[in-house]
Write an enzyme that holds these catalytic residues in place. Sequence first.
Site, PDB file in Angstrom:
ATOM      1  N   ASP A  92      13.195  34.102  49.248  1.00  0.00           N
ATOM      2  CA  ASP A  92      11.797  34.199  49.664  1.00  0.00           C
ATOM      3  C   ASP A  92      11.065  35.321  48.927  1.00  0.00           C
ATOM      4  O   ASP A  92       9.995  35.132  48.380  1.00  0.00           O
ATOM      5  CB  ASP A  92      11.691  34.391  51.190  1.00  0.00           C
ATOM      6  CG  ASP A  92      12.582  35.513  51.725  1.00  0.00           C
ATOM      7  OD1 ASP A  92      13.269  36.193  50.936  1.00  0.00           O
ATOM      8  OD2 ASP A  92      12.585  35.711  52.958  1.00  0.00           O
ATOM      9  N   ASP A  95      12.288  42.609  47.189  1.00  0.00           N
ATOM     10  CA  ASP A  95      11.619  43.857  47.568  1.00  0.00           C
ATOM     11  C   ASP A  95      12.310  44.997  46.813  1.00  0.00           C
ATOM     12  O   ASP A  95      12.063  45.174  45.625  1.00  0.00           O
ATOM     13  CB  ASP A  95      11.729  43.963  49.093  1.00  0.00           C
ATOM     14  CG  ASP A  95      10.905  45.078  49.685  1.00  0.00           C
ATOM     15  OD1 ASP A  95       9.854  45.401  49.137  1.00  0.00           O
ATOM     16  OD2 ASP A  95      11.305  45.628  50.738  1.00  0.00           O
ATOM     17  N   LEU A 100      19.830  41.262  46.836  1.00  0.00           N
ATOM     18  CA  LEU A 100      20.139  40.301  45.771  1.00  0.00           C
ATOM     19  C   LEU A 100      21.109  40.862  44.750  1.00  0.00           C
ATOM     20  O   LEU A 100      21.960  40.141  44.241  1.00  0.00           O
ATOM     21  CB  LEU A 100      18.858  39.845  45.094  1.00  0.00           C
ATOM     22  CG  LEU A 100      18.223  38.696  45.848  1.00  0.00           C
ATOM     23  CD1 LEU A 100      16.816  38.449  45.369  1.00  0.00           C
ATOM     24  CD2 LEU A 100      19.057  37.429  45.702  1.00  0.00           C
TER      25      LEU A 100
END
Length: 171
Positions: A92, A95, A100
Amino acid sequence: MLIPEEKLEARIKEIGRKISEDYAGREILIVCVLRGGVFFACELAKHITVPVRMDFMSVSSYEDGTESLGRVKILKDLDENLEGRDVLIVEDIVDSGNTLHKLMRVLEVRRPASLKLCTMLDKPERRTVEIPVDYTCFEIPDAFVVGYGLDYAQKYRNLPYIGVLDLGEGI
Ligand code: 5GP
């Protein structure tokens, strides 16, 4: 409202087309990161013209302050075997990049033929770990956004657009 539905979906369509070109002749295994990535992954998959498999994963970072680089807590693991597959992680929002970064290290060990990352939104100003983002729909400023899968305390995921959360307006 930050990104209206029409603009978002037109861009997702464009990214789907680009991915289809880049993966011509191959099959993509989409790894959708739950829960926020679901709306985006489904819309994106509709615009990919090469064969697509979809699998789902739910992770959380260890936040105990200890050395946890490369470690994520897997709340729900994949069902598919990644070995030899062309894997596309669909997220989605990126940040800080921490989740990730860790997730990619976990998936690399499973020996995919390739591992790429596609995100609906990116907040580059907030990055603390460099990660290779291969496809981005929109870069956004540093604000807390909701909608199109993104929640605030499990609410607002079902908004069909991306909005900036205004805590002053009766949530
Ligand atoms: P990172 O590890 O990159 O700092 O965190 C990524 C995760 O934080 C995203 O997958 C998402 O769940 C959450 N997140 C980061 N920014 C936002 C935001 O603006 N809105 C919402 N709803 N979640 C966010």
